[in-house]
Design a protein around this motif. Structure first.
Motif, PDB file in Angstrom:
ATOM      1  N   GLU A 285       0.783  -1.311  -0.061  1.00 18.09           N
ATOM      2  CA  GLU A 285      -0.080   0.015  -0.092  1.00 18.09           C
ATOM      3  C   GLU A 285       0.895   1.147   0.021  1.00 18.09           C
ATOM      4  O   GLU A 285       1.894   1.286   0.558  1.00 18.09           O
ATOM      5  N   ILE A 286       0.485   2.424  -0.578  1.00 22.68           N
ATOM      6  CA  ILE A 286       1.101   3.527  -0.654  1.00 22.68           C
ATOM      7  C   ILE A 286       0.792   4.605   0.418  1.00 22.68           C
ATOM      8  O   ILE A 286      -0.558   4.897   0.373  1.00 22.68           O
ATOM      9  N   SER A 287       1.587   4.921   1.345  1.00 23.44           N
ATOM     10  CA  SER A 287       1.271   5.701   2.401  1.00 23.44           C
ATOM     11  C   SER A 287       0.771   7.253   1.765  1.00 23.44           C
ATOM     12  O   SER A 287       1.335   7.643   1.124  1.00 23.44           O
ATOM     13  N   THR A 288       0.244   7.989   2.865  1.00 22.74           N
ATOM     14  CA  THR A 288      -0.202   9.378   2.540  1.00 22.74           C
ATOM     15  C   THR A 288       0.968  10.363   2.376  1.00 22.74           C
ATOM     16  O   THR A 288       1.202  10.978   1.348  1.00 22.74           O
ATOM     17  N   PRO A 289       2.401  10.254   3.387  1.00 22.09           N
ATOM     18  CA  PRO A 289       3.404  11.010   3.051  1.00 22.09           C
ATOM     19  C   PRO A 289       4.261  10.605   1.744  1.00 22.09           C
ATOM     20  O   PRO A 289       4.540  11.448   0.981  1.00 22.09           O
ATOM     21  N   VAL A 290       4.040   9.449   1.553  1.00 23.94           N
ATOM     22  CA  VAL A 290       4.568   9.019  -0.274  1.00 23.94           C
ATOM     23  C   VAL A 290       3.828   9.747  -1.076  1.00 23.94           C
ATOM     24  O   VAL A 290       4.180  10.161  -2.154  1.00 23.94           O
ATOM     25  N   SER A 291       2.435   9.574  -1.109  1.00 23.05           N
ATOM     26  CA  SER A 291       1.642  10.084  -2.020  1.00 23.05           C
ATOM     27  C   SER A 291       1.791  11.621  -2.247  1.00 23.05           C
ATOM     28  O   SER A 291       1.942  12.177  -3.263  1.00 23.05           O
ATOM     29  N   LEU A 292       1.918  12.396  -0.996  1.00 22.35           N
ATOM     30  CA  LEU A 292       2.159  13.580  -1.086  1.00 22.35           C
ATOM     31  C   LEU A 292       3.370  14.069  -1.577  1.00 22.35           C
ATOM     32  O   LEU A 292       3.500  15.132  -2.372  1.00 22.35           O
ATOM     33  N   GLY A 293       4.495  13.217  -1.508  1.00 20.08           N
ATOM     34  CA  GLY A 293       5.576  13.633  -2.009  1.00 20.08           C
ATOM     35  C   GLY A 293       5.808  13.447  -3.454  1.00 20.08           C
ATOM     36  O   GLY A 293       6.589  14.218  -4.271  1.00 20.08           O
ATOM     37  N   VAL A 294       5.022  12.222  -3.735  1.00 20.32           N
ATOM     38  CA  VAL A 294       5.060  12.110  -5.398  1.00 20.32           C
ATOM     39  C   VAL A 294       4.221  13.347  -6.066  1.00 20.32           C
ATOM     40  O   VAL A 294       4.645  13.755  -7.114  1.00 20.32           O
ATOM     41  N   ILE A 295       3.089  13.637  -5.469  1.00 20.11           N
ATOM     42  CA  ILE A 295       2.487  14.625  -6.058  1.00 20.11           C
ATOM     43  C   ILE A 295       3.075  16.078  -6.114  1.00 20.11           C
ATOM     44  O   ILE A 295       3.239  16.658  -7.222  1.00 20.11           O
ATOM     45  N   LEU A 296       3.934  16.354  -5.119  1.00 25.24           N
ATOM     46  CA  LEU A 296       4.850  17.355  -5.081  1.00 25.24           C
ATOM     47  C   LEU A 296       5.828  17.381  -6.119  1.00 25.24           C
ATOM     48  O   LEU A 296       6.040  18.460  -6.852  1.00 25.24           O
ATOM     49  N   VAL A 297       6.417  16.446  -6.209  1.00 26.25           N
ATOM     50  CA  VAL A 297       7.572  16.202  -7.152  1.00 26.25           C
ATOM     51  C   VAL A 297       7.116  16.255  -8.530  1.00 26.25           C
ATOM     52  O   VAL A 297       7.503  17.115  -9.357  1.00 26.25           O
ATOM     53  N   VAL A 298       6.133  15.676  -8.897  1.00 29.20           N
ATOM     54  CA  VAL A 298       5.560  15.787 -10.182  1.00 29.20           C
ATOM     55  C   VAL A 298       4.988  17.179 -10.489  1.00 29.20           C
ATOM     56  O   VAL A 298       5.453  17.700 -11.736  1.00 29.20           O
ATOM     57  N   LEU A 299       4.410  17.849  -9.686  1.00 24.40           N
ATOM     58  CA  LEU A 299       4.032  19.082  -9.892  1.00 24.40           C
ATOM     59  C   LEU A 299       5.255  20.178 -10.080  1.00 24.40           C
ATOM     60  O   LEU A 299       5.352  21.115 -11.026  1.00 24.40           O
ATOM     61  N   THR A 300       6.236  19.932  -9.296  1.00 22.83           N
ATOM     62  CA  THR A 300       7.615  20.867  -9.272  1.00 22.83           C
ATOM     63  C   THR A 300       8.261  20.586 -10.652  1.00 22.83           C
ATOM     64  O   THR A 300       8.390  21.539 -11.352  1.00 22.83           O
ATOM     65  N   VAL A 301       8.348  19.300 -11.143  1.00 19.73           N
ATOM     66  CA  VAL A 301       9.347  18.757 -12.306  1.00 19.73           C
ATOM     67  C   VAL A 301       8.421  19.455 -13.251  1.00 19.73           C
ATOM     68  O   VAL A 301       8.799  19.917 -14.420  1.00 19.73           O
ATOM     69  N   THR A 302       6.917  19.329 -13.202  1.00 19.07           N
ATOM     70  CA  THR A 302       6.012  19.732 -14.516  1.00 19.07           C
ATOM     71  C   THR A 302       6.126  21.161 -14.816  1.00 19.07           C
ATOM     72  O   THR A 302       6.148  21.637 -15.939  1.00 19.07           O
ATOM     73  N   THR A 303       6.038  21.962 -13.617  1.00 15.03           N
ATOM     74  CA  THR A 303       6.118  23.478 -13.740  1.00 15.03           C
ATOM     75  C   THR A 303       7.419  23.881 -14.154  1.00 15.03           C
ATOM     76  O   THR A 303       7.733  24.934 -15.424  1.00 15.03           O
ATOM     77  N   VAL A 304       8.782  23.164 -13.738  1.00 13.28           N
ATOM     78  CA  VAL A 304       9.893  23.832 -14.144  1.00 13.28           C
ATOM     79  C   VAL A 304       9.929  23.440 -15.473  1.00 13.28           C
ATOM     80  O   VAL A 304      10.678  24.360 -16.429  1.00 13.28           O
ATOM     81  N   ALA A 305       9.770  22.145 -15.797  1.00 12.36           N
ATOM     82  CA  ALA A 305      10.122  21.770 -17.374  1.00 12.36           C
ATOM     83  C   ALA A 305       9.340  22.470 -18.202  1.00 12.36           C
ATOM     84  O   ALA A 305       9.881  22.942 -19.217  1.00 12.36           O
ATOM     85  N   SER A 306       8.030  23.094 -17.856  1.00 15.37           N
ATOM     86  CA  SER A 306       7.256  23.974 -18.608  1.00 15.37           C
ATOM     87  C   SER A 306       7.844  25.261 -18.831  1.00 15.37           C
ATOM     88  O   SER A 306       7.699  25.842 -19.957  1.00 15.37           O
ATOM     89  N   LEU A 307       8.371  25.570 -17.869  1.00 14.36           N
ATOM     90  CA  LEU A 307       9.027  27.250 -17.908  1.00 14.36           C
ATOM     91  C   LEU A 307       9.955  27.264 -18.640  1.00 14.36           C
ATOM     92  O   LEU A 307      10.468  28.030 -19.484  1.00 14.36           O
ATOM     93  N   ILE A 308      10.868  26.082 -18.600  1.00  9.56           N
ATOM     94  CA  ILE A 308      12.076  25.824 -19.767  1.00  9.56           C
ATOM     95  C   ILE A 308      11.616  25.758 -20.956  1.00  9.56           C
ATOM     96  O   ILE A 308      12.411  26.346 -21.999  1.00  9.56           O
ATOM     97  N   LYS A 309      10.725  24.881 -21.324  1.00 13.49           N
ATOM     98  CA  LYS A 309      10.394  24.542 -22.544  1.00 13.49           C
ATOM     99  C   LYS A 309       9.771  26.251 -23.196  1.00 13.49           C
ATOM    100  O   LYS A 309       9.953  26.319 -24.452  1.00 13.49           O
ATOM    101  N   SER A 310       8.926  26.578 -22.441  1.00 16.88           N
ATOM    102  CA  SER A 310       8.450  28.034 -22.881  1.00 16.88           C
ATOM    103  C   SER A 310       9.635  28.968 -23.288  1.00 16.88           C
ATOM    104  O   SER A 310       9.320  29.722 -24.220  1.00 16.88           O
ATOM    105  N   ARG A 311      10.660  29.027 -22.439  1.00 19.42           N
ATOM    106  CA  ARG A 311      11.766  29.990 -22.610  1.00 19.42           C
ATOM    107  C   ARG A 311      12.364  29.632 -23.784  1.00 19.42           C
ATOM    108  O   ARG A 311      12.832  30.582 -24.726  1.00 19.42           O
ATOM    109  N   ASN A 312      12.656  28.449 -24.115  1.00 19.98           N
ATOM    110  CA  ASN A 312      13.445  27.969 -25.246  1.00 19.98           C
ATOM    111  C   ASN A 312      12.640  27.826 -26.346  1.00 19.98           C
ATOM    112  O   ASN A 312      13.347  28.115 -27.578  1.00 19.98           O
ATOM    113  N   ASP A 313      11.295  27.733 -26.374  1.00 17.98           N
ATOM    114  CA  ASP A 313      10.354  27.629 -27.644  1.00 17.98           C
ATOM    115  C   ASP A 313       9.243  28.520 -27.243  1.00 17.98           C
ATOM    116  O   ASP A 313       8.370  27.965 -26.913  1.00 17.98           O
TER     117      ASP A 313
END
Length: 334
Positions: A285-313
């Motif tokens: 089973e996946i615990s709540t702290p792990v879920s919270l960590g995964v969600i935050l990491v995905v959102l952070t990576v998504t946002t940073v990658a989006s901004l880099i992509k927008s700046r380069n293209d």
């Protein structure tokens, strides 16, 4: 299991209703174009209220339940940003004047909150009566994630909305917005304005988002109170957030991809929970702290990658994502 007294429910609902009334007063009673500074102040206010509630709740109920609230809030807030994409598309499609956009958004948020209350009650009842609903919810989220990822570079087509098409066909609609009214009289004949059709479009999109967001938040907590609070506080800041980020939404080019990953992750979590409870007790089973960590990491990576992509293209443009492929003009005509 979380025990919430009648007083606790009453106080929570009272705070939410008071904030909703404040939002209604600002958005409807004083229609005006919202500037960046005003939108920023209100956005910070609603986020601060949500965080303050989380800390108060955690201090009373315990930090395990507090972590579930914050995980649910982050999930709902991230999904609400995708909801804003659809709002922007609807506003642009119907060319809603800026001074009337607040009114539409506020009523749209009220509709969304009512729909979520209904789905929360229904979801909590089904999960308490039938444990296999965890499997159903999990499969629904995985399916939604796959469809969203497949059509991540598309936007919902308002012209394909069945309720909007039926309203246009069955109701007499005025050509202009008639001072922000939804229903008016023209030459003694009662007619609806385009603002009424816009509200139908937003309300129907709210229904679709509720079908996704409620199973998603039940994936991080099974407590109906936490699900309700996380949804309510995430929705209350939508009006201000719309005006704050609508100019930045085009830069979040990987948001739909990130949301599809989050939905798939929560779907797998629900399926594993069903396996653990009903089929194979040694299933992980996946615990709540792990879920919270995964969600935050995905959102952070998504946002940073989006901004880099927008700046380069600079030509890269974000899309809300769609649950199905668009029909061509020839298919629509047929």
């Amino acid at each position: 299991m979380l025990e919430v007294t009648a007083l606790g429910w009453t106080l929570t609902i009272g705070v939410i209703v008071a904030l909703l009334a404040l939002d209604l007063a600002v958005g409807v009673l004083r229609p005006h174009a919202v500037g960046f500074r005003e939108a920023a102040v209100w956005s910070v206010f609603y986020i601060a209220v949500a965080i303050a509630f989380g800390f108060v709740f955690a201090s009373i109920a315990g930090w395990d339940f507090g972590a579930q609230y914050f995980a649910g809030y982050i999930v709902e807030k991230s999904l609400s940003v995708d909801n804003l994409f659809v709002f922007v598309i609807i506003m642009s499609t119907f060319a809603v004047p800026e001074k009337y956009q607040q009114e539409v958004l506020t009523f749209g948020i009220i509709i969304a909150l009512v729909l979520r209350v209904i789905f929360i009650a229904l979801g909590a009842t089904l999960l308490s009566l039938f444990s296999f609903m965890f499997l159903i919810f999990g499969l629904l989220l995985v399916f939604t994630a796959v469809q969203l990822f497949r059509h991540r570079d598309e936007d919902p087509d308002v012209d394909d909305n069945a309720l909007v098409k039926a309203s246009r066909r069955l109701l007499p609609v005025t050509d202009d917005y008639v001072d922000g009214k939804m229903i008016t009289r023209v030459d003694g004949r009662r007619m609806v304005t385009p603002l009424f059709i816009v509200l139908i479009a937003i309300g129907s999109s709210d229904l679709l988002f509720a079908l996704d967001s409620i199973p998603a938040v039940f994936g991080v907590t099974s407590e109906a109170y936490i699900v309700f609070a996380a949804n309510a506080f995430a929705l209350l800041g939508l009006r201000a957030l719309f005006f704050l980020v609508k100019g930045l939404l085009d830069r979040l080019v990987y948001l739909s991809t990130g949301l599809s990953l989050i939905l798939a992750f929560i779907g797998v979590k629900l399926i594993l929970h069903w396996l653990h409870e009903d089929v194979w007790h040694d299933a992980p089973e996946i615990s709540t702290p792990v879920s919270l960590g995964v969600i935050l990491v995905v959102l952070t990576v998504t946002t940073v990658a989006s901004l880099i992509k927008s700046r380069n293209d600079p030509a890269a443009k974000a899309h809300a994502g769609s649950m199905r492929a668009h029909r061509t003009r020839e298919e629509k005509r047929s």
